[in-house]
Scaffold this motif. Structure first.
Motif, short mmCIF file in Angstrom:
data_model
loop_
_atom_site.label_atom_id
_atom_site.label_comp_id
_atom_site.label_asym_id
_atom_site.label_seq_id
_atom_site.Cartn_x
_atom_site.Cartn_y
_atom_site.Cartn_z
N LYS A 132 0.82 -1.21 0.00
CA LYS A 132 0.00 0.00 0.00
C LYS A 132 0.85 1.26 0.00
CE LYS A 132 -3.61 -1.99 2.91
NZ LYS A 132 -3.80 -2.12 4.35
N ALA A 133 2.09 1.12 0.46
CA ALA A 133 2.86 2.34 0.68
C ALA A 133 4.28 2.17 0.16
CB ALA A 133 2.89 2.68 2.16
N LEU A 134 4.98 3.29 0.06
CA LEU A 134 6.38 3.23 -0.33
C LEU A 134 7.20 4.15 0.57
CD1 LEU A 134 7.07 5.28 -3.59
CD2 LEU A 134 5.34 5.85 -1.93
N LEU A 135 8.50 3.96 0.54
CA LEU A 135 9.41 4.82 1.28
C LEU A 135 10.22 5.61 0.25
CD1 LEU A 135 10.75 2.05 3.69
CD2 LEU A 135 8.94 3.71 4.17
N VAL A 136 10.48 6.87 0.54
CA VAL A 136 11.26 7.66 -0.41
C VAL A 136 12.54 8.15 0.26
CG1 VAL A 136 9.26 8.44 -1.71
CG2 VAL A 136 10.08 9.81 0.19
N ASN A 137 13.57 8.41 -0.55
CA ASN A 137 14.79 8.92 0.07
C ASN A 137 14.66 10.42 0.31
OD1 ASN A 137 15.26 9.92 -2.50
ND2 ASN A 137 17.30 9.02 -2.71
N GLU A 138 15.57 10.92 1.14
CA GLU A 138 15.49 12.31 1.58
C GLU A 138 15.58 13.28 0.41
OE1 GLU A 138 18.73 13.28 4.10
OE2 GLU A 138 17.86 15.14 4.82
N HIS A 196 10.75 17.54 -3.87
CA HIS A 196 9.34 17.72 -4.24
C HIS A 196 8.46 18.02 -3.03
CE1 HIS A 196 10.41 16.46 -8.24
NE2 HIS A 196 10.94 15.36 -7.77
N GLY A 197 9.07 18.33 -1.89
CA GLY A 197 8.28 18.67 -0.70
C GLY A 197 7.37 17.55 -0.25
N LEU A 198 7.89 16.29 -0.25
CA LEU A 198 7.06 15.15 0.14
C LEU A 198 7.16 14.91 1.64
CD1 LEU A 198 8.25 12.71 -2.69
CD2 LEU A 198 6.35 14.33 -2.76
N SER A 199 6.07 14.44 2.23
CA SER A 199 6.13 14.09 3.65
C SER A 199 5.31 12.82 3.90
CB SER A 199 5.60 15.24 4.50
OG SER A 199 4.30 15.57 4.08
N PRO A 200 5.61 12.09 4.98
CA PRO A 200 4.90 10.84 5.26
C PRO A 200 3.40 11.08 5.35
CG PRO A 200 6.80 11.04 6.69
CD PRO A 200 6.66 12.35 5.97
N GLY A 201 2.63 10.15 4.80
CA GLY A 201 1.18 10.28 4.84
C GLY A 201 0.62 10.80 3.53
#
Lengths: 349, 805
Positions: free
Chosen positions: B561-567, B573-578
């Motif tokens: 359902k989910a993925l992890l992204v590197n810093e 791209h201003g991504l945050s968990p959730g």
């Protein structure tokens, strides 16, 4: 650095071999490739398609056309198949290379274009049933499934054409039932033609679109070693006389003498092979074409049919400056027989 | 008259050769370091451009697929629509113990084929042979050697026409080696197109049309920050050098005030005098500039291999190891030499211009004037710092970061004299004995003459502390991160997918936990993105270096359902968990966490392996991490080698991999360390020259003290002490500045340049070492003047009372 210069460099090795071993490598050894066999029965529509076990093959269409105002045009559409190794494989592994030439010739202008492509990936190829031969955006496509009704398109930077071809006679097999011998030592090819096309369509030229009509001639030939080692080129005539009779004749020039052959095609479509030496052609006049001395007016003779006429190029500068360069253009016939035709001359270096 | 004036003015240098040497050396150093940096930058950029040219990618637009691969059928369809396109398939291929970047092209139509065909011809190879299934590789001679050293089973044609580290092949071979028979990475849109074709947007709506500049921007985007870094360092060195130059020019004019007065008294017009001085400066700028260029060339040539290693290590960007003289940086160096001289000399020339006709040489009462100018300089300095902060707060990006750093460094240097002066006042209050009171006061009086050198020292020390802290913090973090990231005990690369599958089964049967390492490259918002597929294993849950995550991050990843992204990706791209993330058309997932991923310039993400295989079923399955007790390691390795034909170099244990990664890291900062050291050297030289030039002026102040009974030996010791004192105060002030610099590098510059933020660690031992180094430099710089003083003929001191100087 453009694609064309890259190509000519890439093909330089090939061309160098061509010089040493006859035009375009056609005189080289046939190692691993299939060899035409005397007595083979051509079967259609399969034999309209590609024969990847043979080294070389072509679908060669030429036409003499006229506009409504009477201006003469010659057009050429040729698809060559050249195999680096016998057989076919899927995708990039295919050893088949395709090359195509298209041209529009007028008395004072000769426009041409070239395409080159890989086999196996769908960029170029020929399917037999329904018949379709294509490379990039160019195509020769059957509209009835067979070879009787064709649509023909090609485009270069300065021209394009879209023509409809309709056969008004039967296919013609050259030599012994399609087995055409090319030298004393027995080199041969499979060779048949459809010389009876009525052609209509449009040419797009720099000045605008021109409606044209006329007649066309398709040659089909495949082999692995159609030239003997000492043969360096050929002069090939396809002539349509006003009488409705047609003559195909060629001279293969060799160190140990020339080899001539041909076919007489009656107005009704019956083909009679000509014995070696009976078709004669002598150059009458040479033109300086791209630094080469090339015969552009000929005296042809076929005593058994009382043919004695002059063949004159419509445009002596009909030079195909492509990766393999050669002379190809429409001609006019005057003499015992009158008419038009096409002349191809290779191996003039 | 002109000749006489010129002769008189220039005769100064005959009598003060050391001053001339200082001036020339300062300017040459400044120009040299600046042009060295510019030369390196120019060479690197030329290398990128050459690589793009050689690969035929310069100036050509590309068609890309959102999910990273273009089906072969799509290419054929576009060709049949009349478009003249050149297909390219890229990937990594491993021969022996080394991986190579493989570029597969259709040898019948790719623009670089002309170069390859030329090379093949020289090799006596039929160019068309490269199309045959047996295949042929093309590579730069250096890469060709590496290929042959790794027993590559294909013939190699070496050609200078390819950049290093790129192996080219026809697609027939490349598609086999990369095992992607039916897909392409991108299509070059060749410049030669037929008129009247249907637009690509209409016939290829799913493909992205990337403009030539954006297509080649991948390297530029990554390396620009590095080059900006270098330029900043170059500017800093230049500024430090200029301090020396300004000091020397000021002094030379100061000492010629009497001469100027005499010449003017003799009727030399002011305009002529200024022209003579300007000519003198122009000559100095030209001579020193040329010397600097020569020096810069050698410095650059010495540093370039390090830079190549850095760029290759960090970004995979190809840079040739040899340097050529380019007008770009040579002219820029000369321009800087002239500009710097004008900057440094303008004030002095202006002072001459405004000097009253009969003004006496002013050697006194400068303490009070200096006091006023110290306040002015400090206020300007604070303004610089504030402007820098304002820029940082208002604008984003690397340039804003550097503007902040520039403002901070320049501002701090300008505040320095006031701070040192305050420190000396404070010290004077502690003085009990008259001699020490004199020493404090005299030191303060010397401050204006020394302040430029001290500013240079401050900048050099702060840079050393800042950059040193950054590199050491980075290394410490990187080391810890490697421990987390390389959690498997041994890494094995199979030679084929079939062998990989067999190996995994075999290992599972032996009860060894196997972590497949499988990845898929695609493009995300115009930049490369590498997707890893992982199985659900405690190794990841326990060790993966997460920065932020949802509470059940790994469960969600395992559930697909989910993925992890590197810093880097998150920052860019201003991504945050959730948040939701659309990876490609029809593929959207929740971001469950962000992990640190140092040393990688590109975006990366982790999904569950089944999820990845659903979208990219054809990815390679050859690399595995194995979890097993360390004592079983040697035995297991030899068993693997016995059971499978896997070359020794395809099996790497954790320690070896870590050592390799660290050595790449260390190579990355070679250039930084070298420039650091050079800057400190320049600052030390600045100290020496200002002390040397000052000491001759000091006799009027020293003579009375000597007359009152202080020995020359004592005076010499006082000289050393003063130098130490000033250096010590400067070094103490450099510490907070250096730490602010380190913070800015770690939290601002790194984030902008690389996309990762690093924690800051403090290294007091390093500071102590640097402090001692600064003191050593101070002693060394004061040693020569002190020695001269201790041996000074008393008659010289007496002369001070005998006649006005």
């Amino acid at each position: 650095m453009n694609a064309k210069s890259a190509l000519s460099l890439l093909l330089a090795g090939w061309a160098a071999t061509a010089q040493a071993q006859g035009f375009a490598g056609l005189g080289s050894d046939a190692e691993g490739f299939a060899i035409p066999q005397r007595g083979y029965q051509l079967s259609f529509p399969q034999d309209h398609g590609a024969h990847p076990d043979f080294r070389i093959e072509w679908w060669y269409l030429t036409a003499n056309l006229k506009s409504a105002s009477g201006t003469r045009f010659g057009i050429q559409w040729t698809l060559f198949r050249s195999a680096l190794a016998p057989g076919e494989a899927d995708g990039w592994q295919s050893p088949q290379i395709w090359m195509a030439h298209a041209a529009v010739t007028e008395s004072d202008r000769h426009l041409f274009a070239e395409r080159i492509a890989r086999g196996g990936i769908g960029q170029a190829g020929v399917s037999a049933n329904p018949f379709e031969a294509w490379i990039d955006g160019w195509q020769m496509r059957s509209t009835d499934g067979a070879l009787e009704e064709l649509q023909l398109t090609a485009s270069g930077k300065a021209f394009s054409y879209d023509l409809k071809l309709s056969a008004e006679g039967p296919l013609v097999k050259h030599g012994e039932n399609g087995y055409s011998v090319k030298s004393e030592s027995g080199q041969a090819s499979y060779y048949y033609s459809q010389p009876h096309y009525q052609v209509t369509g449009t040419l797009d030229l720099p000045e605008g679109t021109v409606d044209v009509s006329g007649h066309g001639w398709l040659d089909r030939e495949w082999s692995s070693q159609p030239l003997a080692e000492d043969q360096s080129g050929w002069d090939w005539f396809s002539l349509s006389f006003d009488s409705g009779d047609k003559l195909m004749g060629f001279i293969l020039r060799g160190d140990s003498g020339n080899y001539t052959s041909g076919t007489w095609i009656s107005a009704g479509g019956t083909a009679k092979p000509l014995a070696e030496g009976s078709f004669q052609a002598e150059p009458l006049e040479f033109s300086n074409v791209e630094g080469r001395r090339i015969p552009t007016r000929w005296q042809i003779k076929l005593p058994q049919r009382n043919v004695s006429a002059e063949v004159q190029a419509l445009n002596p500068q009909s030079w195909m400056g492509t990766s393999f360069s050669y002379w190809e253009g429409p001609v006019t016939v005057n003499g015992s027989h009158n008419g038009t035709g096409y002349l191809e001359m290779t191996g003039y270096e | 008259m002109t000749r006489a004036a010129l002769h008189a003015v220039l005769s100064h240098w005959w009598r003060h050769p050391l001053q001339l040497a200082t001036l020339m050396a300062g300017l040459a150093l400044a120009t040299g370091l600046w042009s060295a940096v510019q030369a390196i930058n120019a060479e690197a950029r030329a290398s990128y451009a050459r690589a793009a040219e050689q690969l035929g990618t310069a100036g050509a637009d590309r068609l890309l697929a959102e999910n990273g691969t273009i089906p072969l059928g799509r290419y054929a369809a576009l060709r049949r629509a009349g478009w003249n396109l050149a297909p390219v398939l890229e990937g990594t291929v491993r021969f022996g113990r080394q991986s190579f970047d493989l570029m597969g092209v259709d040898l019948l139509n790719h623009p670089m084929v002309a170069n390859l065909a030329n090379a093949a011809e020289q090799d006596g190879v039929q160019p068309l042979d490269a199309l045959l299934p047996s295949g042929r590789l093309f590579a730069h001679p250096a890469t060709a050697i590496a290929l042959e050293a790794n027993q590559t089973p294909y013939p190699v044609t070496s050609t200078e026409a390819l950049p290093r580290n790129v192996v080219a092949a026809d697609l027939s071979l490349a598609s086999r080696l990369l095992r992607q028979p039916k897909s392409l990475s991108y299509l070059l849109i060749l410049p030669d197109q037929l008129p009247g074709l249907r637009p690509l947007a209409e016939i290829a709506p799913g493909l992205i049309h990337a403009k030539a500049d954006s297509a080649s921007a991948d390297t530029a985007r990554l390396t620009d920050s590095f080059h900006l870094n270098l330029t900043a360092f170059g500017l800093l060195s230049f500024a430090v050098g200029l301090f020396i130059v300004q000091g020397a020019i000021l002094l030379s004019l100061e000492q010629r005030r009497g001469l100027i007065r005499t010449l003017r008294g003799l009727g030399v017009p002011m305009g002529l005098l200024v022209a003579v001085f300007a000519a003198e400066l122009a000559f100095v700028a030209l001579a020193a500039g040329l010397a600097g260029l020569a020096g810069g060339y050698f410095v650059a040539a010495a540093l370039l291999p390090g830079v190549s290693a850095t760029l290759a290590g960090l970004y995979g960007a190809p840079v040739e190891g040899s340097l050529s003289l380019r007008p770009v940086w040579a002219l820029s160096g000369l321009a800087m030499a002239f500009g710097g001289t004008v900057l440094a000399g303008a004030q002095s020339l202006f002072a001459i211009w405004r000097m009253p006709l009969l003004s006496a040489p002013a050697a006194h009462a400068r303490g009070q004037q200096a006091g006023r100018s110290q306040w002015g300089s400090a206020i300007a300095g604070i303004a610089c710092i504030l402007v820098g902060i304002l820029i940082l707060k208002t604008f984003q990006g690397l340039l804003a970061g550097f503007a902040f750093l520039g403002g901070l460094m320049l501002g701090a240097a300008m505040v320095l004299p006031l701070l040192i002066s305050a420190g000396l006042l404070l010290g004077a209050r502690l003085a009990r004995r008259p001699f020490s009171a004199w020493l404090w006061a005299d030191t303060r009086a010397q401050l204006p003459g020394m302040s430029l050198a001290l500013m240079a020292l401050l900048l050099a020390l702060a840079t050393n502390i800042g950059v040193g802290t950054m590199v050491s913090s980075f290394r410490l973090t990187f080391n810890g991160w490697l421990d987390q990231r390389l959690s498997a005990e041994v890494y094995v690369t199979a030679t084929s997918d079939a062998q990989g599958a067999e190996l995994a089964t075999w290992l599972n049967q032996k009860g060894i936990r196997v972590l497949p390492i499988r990845r898929h490259d695609l493009r995300f918002r115009g930049a490369p993105l590498r997707l890893y597929g992982v199985i659900d294993d405690a190794t990841y849950r326990d060790n993966w270096p997460m920065l932020q995550s949802l509470p059940d991050a790994w469960d969600q990843v395992a559930a697909g359902k989910a993925l992890l992204v590197n810093e880097q990706l998150a920052n860019r791209h201003g991504l945050s968990p959730g948040a939701e993330l659309r990876i490609a058309a029809g593929w959207e997932m929740t971001i469950a966490g962000i992990y640190s991923d140092y040393g990688n310039p590109n975006g990366q993400a982790i999904v569950s392996l089944p999820e990845l295989l659903q979208h990219a079923p054809d990815i390679a399955n050859r690399q595995f991490g194995l979890r097993l007790p360390p004592d079983q390691l040697p035995e297991t390795i030899s068993e693997i080698r016995k059971a499978f034909e896997i070359p020794r170099e395809n099996i790497i244990d954790q320690a070896e991999l870590k050592a390799r990664s660290l050595s790449v890291f260390d190579r990355t900062f070679v250039i930084t360390a070298a420039l650091n050291l050079l800057t400190l050297g320049v600052a030390g030289f600045a100290m020496l020259t200002s002390l040397l030039t000052l000491w001759s002026q000091r006799l009027p102040q020293l003579a009375p003290v000597w007359a009152m009974g202080v020995t020359r030996r004592q005076l010499a010791a006082a000289e050393l002490l003063r130098s130490l004192l000033l250096a010590a105060i400067t070094a103490l002030l450099a510490l907070p500045l250096g730490l602010v610099l380190a913070w800015a590098l770690l939290a601002v510059i790194n984030v902008e340049a690389f996309g990762w933020k690093l924690p800051m660690y403090l290294f007091p031992i390093d500071w102590l070492r640097l402090f001692l180094l600064a003191l050593l430099a101070a002693v060394a710089a004061a040693a020569l003047p002190a020695l001269r003083l201790s041996r000074l003929d008393p008659a010289e001191l007496l002369k001070v009372f005998a006649h006005e100087r």
